[in-house]
Motif scaffolding. Structure first.
Motif, short mmCIF file in Angstrom:
data_model
loop_
_atom_site.label_atom_id
_atom_site.label_comp_id
_atom_site.label_asym_id
_atom_site.label_seq_id
_atom_site.Cartn_x
_atom_site.Cartn_y
_atom_site.Cartn_z
N ASN A 185 -8.29 -35.86 20.25
CA ASN A 185 -8.92 -37.17 20.38
C ASN A 185 -9.07 -37.58 21.84
OD1 ASN A 185 -9.19 -37.49 17.62
ND2 ASN A 185 -7.22 -38.52 17.41
N ARG A 188 -13.82 -42.82 23.78
CA ARG A 188 -15.27 -42.63 23.61
C ARG A 188 -15.97 -42.46 24.97
NH1 ARG A 188 -19.68 -46.92 21.09
NH2 ARG A 188 -21.50 -45.58 21.39
N SER A 194 -23.20 -40.51 19.06
CA SER A 194 -22.30 -39.97 18.02
C SER A 194 -21.95 -38.51 18.27
CB SER A 194 -22.97 -40.10 16.65
OG SER A 194 -24.20 -39.37 16.63
N TYR A 196 -19.63 -37.01 19.99
CA TYR A 196 -18.20 -36.68 19.91
C TYR A 196 -17.53 -37.35 18.71
CZ TYR A 196 -18.82 -34.78 24.58
OH TYR A 196 -19.25 -34.04 25.66
N TYR A 197 -18.31 -38.00 17.85
CA TYR A 197 -17.78 -38.76 16.71
C TYR A 197 -17.55 -37.80 15.56
CZ TYR A 197 -17.29 -42.81 13.62
OH TYR A 197 -16.82 -43.77 12.75
N ASN A 198 -16.30 -37.74 15.06
CA ASN A 198 -15.98 -36.76 14.02
C ASN A 198 -15.80 -37.40 12.66
OD1 ASN A 198 -13.15 -37.62 13.71
ND2 ASN A 198 -12.84 -36.70 15.73
N LYS A 201 -13.63 -40.37 11.97
CA LYS A 201 -14.08 -41.61 12.58
C LYS A 201 -13.38 -41.90 13.91
CE LYS A 201 -15.44 -43.60 8.14
NZ LYS A 201 -15.35 -44.75 7.22
N THR A 202 -13.10 -40.83 14.65
CA THR A 202 -12.59 -40.94 16.01
C THR A 202 -13.49 -40.09 16.90
OG1 THR A 202 -11.08 -39.06 15.73
CG2 THR A 202 -10.21 -41.27 15.22
N TYR A 203 -13.27 -40.17 18.20
CA TYR A 203 -14.02 -39.36 19.14
C TYR A 203 -13.13 -38.22 19.62
CZ TYR A 203 -17.45 -43.10 19.10
OH TYR A 203 -18.39 -44.01 18.69
N SER A 227 -18.20 -33.56 16.54
CA SER A 227 -18.99 -33.58 15.32
C SER A 227 -19.23 -32.19 14.75
CB SER A 227 -20.36 -34.24 15.60
OG SER A 227 -21.02 -33.58 16.67
#
Length: 409
Positions: A185, A188, A194, A196-198, A201-203, A227
């Motif tokens: 993690n 952001r 989005s 790095y958004y997995n 629901k974290t980056y 992602s």
């Protein structure tokens, strides 16, 4: 009269230039947040009153147990690591530079304890920007100086020895490594959308790695977008491209133990990875026939080595359990440094860093979880992506391996 007039014009010109210089200085100060000093007054006593001198150095000399808790290594290994990195960490400046020993201790404490930059700045009596620069530069030095020694690609003879160790420990023949990917993690990144958004629901960035039967990492790739899935990152990495297209340097295929059946060497992964001739994954589904369940169980024993390797890594280097407050490029440096430090200590046989009780094991036919599972939560695994289509040859090889395992146990 003419000379007096020229002198007067000269004085006026000098006055204007002085005014312009004054305005320029004021503007520079405003742009630099009205910086009032080069070094904060409280930080002038860093050499005498900073954390390195008042705590770490004293622990180094008088209390090795607590020195290990702070740095995750013995004094002996700390001194060895400092010797290897000293030239890369040395700085020259008109002001007294931060010594290599302090730089290394700061980076180890940051990585081991997961302290944020502000806490380290207050503790070591440095500016926040200085702390960041020291950590990033030291992580760079660890990677550049050590990766050829402690994370070099195994040659063919070394791969054969790894496979022999896997078959002894797990019953999985011709296995070169276990492979998996984990989310690390991060805060952001700016203007990243989005990317790095997995799925948690974290980056995050993704750490893809393979390990041998002794929990030492043999391949590593970090920096893929959060992602992406395991399979997606594998296809994007340099190591994965070679693995998937069959150009990775591996030993020639040999007979399975006690048979005349020739079989290639391969890696093992979970269901997020594609089935290939050199990459084995479990049979999908539930309520499987006994022979497939047995195959999945033996493959899982081999694959658990990478799960335990990640467990040891994140247990010892707690920065991996925080939201790393750095841009992806610098977060990559931090993660790669922790992997190198892990291999360094494992290959130095540091008994404080690794004990058998730390990992999953079988005692009296009973599976016992390693201590790392009680101390930290596992790193988030990557989600399953769209799996590449497998060839009939890959399916045939998996069935051959299934039959060998069915008749061997």
């Amino acid at each position: 009269m003419e000379k007096l007039k020229n002198l007067n014009n000269f004085v006026i010109a000098i006055t204007k230039i002085s005014h312009i210089v004054h305005l320029a200085n004021e503007t520079f100060k405003m742009c630099n947040n009205n910086r009032r000093w080069w070094v904060r007054p409280a930080n002038h006593t860093r050499e005498e009153e900073g954390f390195f001198r008042t705590c770490i150095q004293q622990l180094q000399q008088k209390d090795e147990e607590h020195f290990y808790k702070v740095t995750r290594m013995t004094v002996k290994n700390f001194n060895l690591l400092l010797t290897l990195l000293q030239e890369r960490l040395r700085r020259f400046s008109n002001r007294k530079p931060i010594c290599p020993e302090t730089r290394l201790a700061l980076t180890l404490m940051f990585s081991a304890q997961g302290c944020n930059f502000n806490v380290n700045a207050w503790t070591f009596k440095m500016g926040v920007s200085t702390v960041k620069q020291v950590i990033y530069e030291t992580c760079d030095a660890i990677w550049n100086e050590l990766h050829d020694i402690y994370l070099s690609t195994p040659n063919r003879s070394e791969q054969v020895l790894i496979a022999e160790k896997f078959v002894v420990k797990t019953g999985m023949p011709n296995c070169l490594a276990a492979i998996d990917g984990k989310h690390i993690n991060i805060v952001r990144p700016s203007n990243s959308g989005s990317l790095y958004y997995n799925y948690k629901k974290t980056y995050s960035i993704v750490l893809l790695a393979a390990c041998d039967a002794n929990y030492v990492f043999t391949y590593v790739d970090v920096g893929a977008l959060g992602s992406q899935s395991d399979g997606g990152m594998l296809a994007q990495s340099a190591f994965g491209k070679k693995l998937l297209n069959g150009t990775l340097e591996v030993p020639r295929e040999v007979n399975l133990p006690g048979t005349s059946c020739s079989f290639p060497y391969y890696f093992v992964g979970d269901s997020a990875f594609p089935l290939k001739a050199n990459l084995m994954r479990p049979f999908p589904g539930s309520n499987l026939p006994a022979d497939k369940e047995k195959f999945n169980m033996v493959l899982s024993k081999a694959r658990l080595h990478i799960e335990n390797s990640f467990g040891i890594l994140s247990n010892r280097w707690r920065i991996l359990h925080t939201n790393i407050s750095a841009c992806p490029k610098n977060a990559d440096k931090i993660v790669l440094a922790t992997v190198l430090l892990h291999n360094f200590l494992m290959l130095q046989n540091d008994r404080n860093y690794f004990t058998l009780e730390l990992v999953d094991r079988n005692e009296n036919n009973q599976e016992i979880h390693g201590h790392w599972r009680n101390e930290v939560n596992p790193l988030d695994s990557c989600r399953q992506g769209a799996v590449n289509r497998s060839s009939s040859y890959a399916f045939e090889l998996r069935n051959i391996l299934k039959e060998f395992i069915r008749t061997s146990f």
